[in-house]
Design a protein around this motif. Structure first.
Motif, PDB file in Angstrom:
ATOM      1  N   LEU A  50     -10.204  -6.910  -2.837  1.00  0.00           N
ATOM      2  CA  LEU A  50      -9.189  -6.699  -2.055  1.00  0.00           C
ATOM      3  C   LEU A  50      -8.305  -5.832  -2.823  1.00  0.00           C
ATOM      4  N   LEU A  51      -8.129  -5.823  -4.253  1.00  0.00           N
ATOM      5  CA  LEU A  51      -7.220  -4.965  -4.720  1.00  0.00           C
ATOM      6  C   LEU A  51      -7.935  -3.223  -4.537  1.00  0.00           C
ATOM      7  N   LYS A  53      -9.373  -2.607  -1.830  1.00  0.00           N
ATOM      8  CA  LYS A  53      -9.227  -2.517  -0.501  1.00  0.00           C
ATOM      9  C   LYS A  53      -7.568  -1.728  -0.248  1.00  0.00           C
ATOM     10  N   ASP A  54      -6.754  -2.540  -1.190  1.00  0.00           N
ATOM     11  CA  ASP A  54      -5.289  -1.960  -1.200  1.00  0.00           C
ATOM     12  C   ASP A  54      -5.357  -0.751  -1.577  1.00  0.00           C
ATOM     13  N   GLN A  55      -6.050  -0.145  -2.765  1.00  0.00           N
ATOM     14  CA  GLN A  55      -5.929   1.089  -3.194  1.00  0.00           C
ATOM     15  C   GLN A  55      -6.618   2.183  -2.393  1.00  0.00           C
ATOM     16  N   GLY A  82      -8.030 -11.844   3.101  1.00  0.00           N
ATOM     17  CA  GLY A  82      -7.921 -10.165   3.429  1.00  0.00           C
ATOM     18  C   GLY A  82      -9.214  -9.784   3.632  1.00  0.00           C
ATOM     19  N   ARG A 193      -5.247 -13.986  -5.222  1.00  0.00           N
ATOM     20  CA  ARG A 193      -4.025 -13.973  -4.264  1.00  0.00           C
ATOM     21  C   ARG A 193      -4.297 -15.129  -3.279  1.00  0.00           C
TER      22      ARG A 193
END
Length: 276
Positions: A50-51, A53-55, A82, A193
């Motif tokens: 997910l990190l 995906k955020d990046q 997410g 998260r």
């Protein structure tokens, strides 16, 4: 440039609440006798995905779990946090699988998903503690692997490279590998998260279905697996015997809470080679 990530997760018995009924007579785990939870280290693999995906905009996070129908609960939890897509690999033919048969089924499911850059999972599951499924899956896929990772430091989609920080005895090391790669995570990574309230409302009624858009249900034919390599049929590991260990109180010796009492205790431990 987005990434295509696959995360492997597992619903496991809560081994902190072991009872005498934890094993069946055939040597397999009696999952009905224990409460089920999300395997802790798999959450760190999901968070790493997910990190990323955020990046990297355009990244897709796909989650796969092999297990009984009840395992859909951990997949829904992934959607709440997410993930974009989840698939439950479930079939009576998977029952009793050891790590070899499990990694084979997961390999087939990963190949059904198709193109991928990263396969992420926990280092090990708390019900077996073997740490074998991740590496065996990478071996069957024929891709690189990095184990015992605490953090992904960098992913370069253009160069198809990853740099990860992994735990070793007495320290750390940085490892660079070419994509695609399978990475197993310890619980030293970024804290997972919580669920998103909005995503929870979106997916709370999701149920596994063969044609599910967010939560799919795949059996042995769906992932084009050989039934002879699945479940007990594909598991060379056999439990020959199970012994129930009953702990009883042994000899109790009172130690006087004084300097003389402690001195006598230490000398006694040295004499029977417990110390020294």
């Amino acid at each position: 440039m987005g990434l295509n990530i696959i995360v492997l997760v597992k619903q496991v018995p809560d081994t902190q609440n072991i009872t005498g009924q934890a094993m069946k007579e055939d040597g397999t785990v009696n999952r009905a006798a224990l409460p089920a939870i999300f395997n802790p280290e798999d959450l760190y693999g999901l968070e790493a995905a997910l990190l990323l995906k955020d990046q990297f905009p355009g990244t897709k996070v796909n989650v796969i779990s092999m297990g009984p129908p009840a395992a859909a609960a951990v997949l829904k939890e992934c959607l709440y946090r997410g993930a974009d897509f989840a698939a439950l690999v479930s079939d009576r033919g998977f029952a009793g699988a050891d790590t070899l048969a499990t990694s084979y089924a997961l390999k087939c499911a990963i190949q059904k998903v198709g193109n991928y850059d990263l396969v992420l999972c926990g280092r090990q599951a708390i019900d077996g503690d073997t740490a074998q499924v991740g590496p065996q899956t990478a071996e069957k896929l024929g891709i690189n692997q990095i184990t015992c990772v605490s953090k992904v430091e960098k992913v370069d989609p253009g160069k198809k490279e990853i740099i990860a920080l992994r735990s070793i005895e007495g320290g750390w090391e940085k490892v660079k590998a070419k994509l695609p790669v399978l990475v197993t995570f310890t619980d030293e990574g970024e804290a997972p998260r919580p669920s998103s309230a909005k995503r929870l409302m979106t997916h709370k009624n999701a149920a596994p279905a063969p044609d599910g858009s967010a939560l799919a249900l795949w059996d042995i034919p769906a992932i084009k697996a050989d039934p002879n390599q699945c479940g007990l049929a594909g598991s060379p590991t056999k439990v020959k015997n199970i012994n129930s260990v009953v702990l009883t109180a042994g000899e109790i010796k009172y130690i006087d809470p004084s300097e003389l009492g402690i001195t006598e205790l230490v000398h006694g431990l040295i004499a029977d080679h417990t110390l020294g």
